[in-house]
Structures are given as C-alpha cells and as structure tokens.
Write an enzyme that holds these catalytic residues in place. Structure first.
Site, PDB file in Angstrom:
ATOM      1  N   GLY A 306       0.839  -1.205   0.000  1.00  0.00           N
ATOM      2  CA  GLY A 306       0.000   0.000   0.000  1.00  0.00           C
ATOM      3  C   GLY A 306       0.861   1.237   0.000  1.00  0.00           C
ATOM      4  N   GLU A 307       0.351   2.305   0.585  1.00  0.00           N
ATOM      5  CA  GLU A 307       1.009   3.615   0.706  1.00  0.00           C
ATOM      6  C   GLU A 307       1.552   4.147  -0.614  1.00  0.00           C
ATOM      7  OE1 GLU A 307       5.503   2.831   2.490  1.00  0.00           O
ATOM      8  OE2 GLU A 307       3.821   2.373   3.850  1.00  0.00           O
TER       9      GLU A 307
END
Length: 340
Positions: A306-307
């Site tokens: 993610g991120e």
C-alpha cells in the site's frame, strides 16, 4: 478541511454523468508516431500503449511525467476495533509520522522516481463507525472526505499517483468490491496485513454481516462509499474525479486504492478511463477487480504494502515509456529503411 461541501450524492452523480473525455486526435497522432519510430511496430509492447494513453489524456503531442505528484490519504476505521487486522489502529498515525519523517518505503520510492509526496491524514482521532453494524460515515463526513481529496490535487500536475494508509481498510476494500460487482465475499477478501486462516474467516464473516446490514441501500456511488468505505477511500474517489476534470492521468496503487476508485464506475462505466492500475497486489480480490475494470496492471511484483509504493515504481515505467516515445527517431529522421 473545506468549509463548503459540494459532494452531495446528487452532485457526485452529476459529475459522473458529465466527465471529460480524452483527446482522441492526439491519441491517434501518438499511435501514428509509435508506428513510425525506428523499431518493429508493437515491439515495445505495453510501453507503447502507456505513452499513447498519456498523450491522449494530457492532450499533448509529447506526453510528460516530469511533474509527478503522489498523494497518500490516511484514515482510521471503526471495524479495526473488531480485530480485522494483524496491527492495531494506532499504527495508522504512527505510519503517517513515519511518512512525514521520511522513513517509509514510499519516501524512498518517491525520491528515486522524482515524485512529490504529500500525505493527507483525515481525522485519525475519529475513526469511522463499524460498517458491519451501520454506515461507516454520515453523509456530511463522506462529502467532506471527497472534498479533501479534490482539494489535494495540484492544478498543474502531469500525473497523479494515489495511495492510502489505514488499518482495517482492506476490509472496506473487499466490502466495496462486493457491493459494486457482486460475487461471494470470500472471493474479494484477503489476509491484508497478515491474518491467519481463522482471522481471515472472521474477517469474511464481518463483511458478510455488513453486506446484509446495508442490503438494498447501496443505491449510488455516494451511498456505497459512505456506508462501506472510509475517509481516505472517499478522498481517493474525490481526487480521481478532480484529476479527470483537469486532464491529469492517474496511477492507482493496489487493491484498496483501486477498490475506492472503482466505486465511481457504478455511476459511469468510463469513470476510470484516465486511470492505470500500478501493480497486481497479492490480495486475491485485486486480480478479479482489475479484470472486471479491464485494467492491465503495469507491474506484477508480489507487492502488498500500500502507501502508493506500487504507484511510485510504476511511475518509473511510465518515465521509460515517455522517454522512448518522445526521444526516438522516426525511420525518416534516422534515414533507416522501413520494412516492405
């Protein structure tokens, strides 16, 4: 946060009806250029298609990704209190601090790719409500989150990378996907941050409770987002719409980011035509979702962080696509004979 709320359910529906389209003429010119560069036609594969896509959405003969911006939206989820993640909800705020201090993966990847990183935290001290028992957000909360996403988009970006951080948001992603496209909840649900089989079974059961709780009320993109989403996911949707209005191509990170954006396709099937999926997440639902959307992920590296980490790596592929599209000589320019 913006004082004015413009994203009512009706406004969102209207925006999706009136979406700008790409510049097909520029796209055709970009394809003609690719077909005349000093290489066999199609020999650079997906790089060629990415360059044509960029040109058509930017409306430029020479596409550019020099001014790349990465937005990571962070939010907390009430469902996290029920143990759907291997990590506690406090990790969201801790990771936001890590982003701000430059210590996360996305900081390093933006540094090497040249993207400008901005982290937008949405009321981390006020998690959404438990989506398995009722709506995750009020209409006002959802509208404000959509507006936060819209406000975060730079006006002159060449390309926008989108990502998220939020403990529990893979649960929301699975619920959003099931609500939008049907099918069994188990097919949309994965281990997220690392649940074992019993934890995964528990997570699936909670999402099934949510689907039953909201049955017959998931009547619009806005209602789907506010009932099953989170503030950071609504912000992603708001950013996607804003980018479309400004002619900015978008790179969606992994499963959670793609699921948030995919809600918009329930209001307009072409809502994500200006978007590419950065990579194929290890979350099992992402492959299904990408196929339904007709999106070929740029990368497949077994990532699931993610991120916006996958989006930042995908940017480097786009940089390569732009470099060869703009920099290569045509057969005529190079004095090279074309095939007969």
């Amino acid at each position: 946060m913006a004082d004015q709320i413009i994203f009512t359910a009706e406004d969102l529906t209207r925006m999706l009806i009136d979406l700008p389209t790409c510049n097909q003429t520029i796209g055709d010119q970009a394809r003609a250029r690719q077909n005349n560069l000093t290489k066999p036609q199609g020999s650079l594969g997906h790089l060629e298609e990415l360059a044509i896509w960029l040109a058509s959405w930017q409306g430029r003969d020479a596409p550019s990704v020099a001014d790349a911006h990465c937005l990571v939206f962070a939010g907390n989820h009430g469902i996290a209190a029920k143990g759907v993640s291997a990590y506690p909800a406090e990790v969201t705020a801790q990771m936001v601090m890590n982003f701000e201090q430059g210590g996360a993966a996305i900081n390093q990847l933006c540094r090497v790719s040249g993207a400008v990183l901005k982290v937008v935290a949405l009321e981390l001290d006020r998690p959404t409500d438990d989506l398995s028992q009722g709506p995750a957000m009020t209409a006002e909360d959802c509208a404000r989150a959509l507006q936060v996403g819209r406000d975060a988009v730079p006006e002159t970006a060449d390309i926008l990378l989108l990502g998220e951080m939020g403990i529990g948001n893979s649960t929301s992603a699975a619920a959003l996907s099931a609500a939008c496209f049907g099918g069994a909840v188990k097919d949309w649900t994965g281990p997220g941050t690392g649940l074992d089989q019993s934890g995964l079974d528990y997570k699936i059961n909670l999402i099934e409770q949510a689907m039953s709780c909201h049955d017959n009320m998931l009547t619009s993109p806005f209602e789907i987002l506010r009932r099953l989403g989170g503030r950071e996911l609504a912000a992603i949707a708001g950013a996607v719409i804003c980018a479309r209005e400004r002619g900015i191509p978008v790179i969606l990170d992994g499963y959670i980011c793609t699921a948030a954006a995919a809600v918009l396709t329930t209001g307009a099937t072409a809502a994500l035509d200006h978007c590419q999926v950065a990579h194929l997440s290890q979350e099992p639902g992402h492959r299904v979702l990408s196929e339904i959307l007709g999106k070929r992920p740029i990368l497949d590296l077994d990532m699931r962080l993610g991120e916006a980490s996958g989006a930042a790596v995908a940017l480097m592929v786009l940089q390569a696509a732009v470099a060869v599209h703009n920099g290569m000589a045509t057969f005529a320019e190079a004095g090279v004979s074309e095939h007969e």
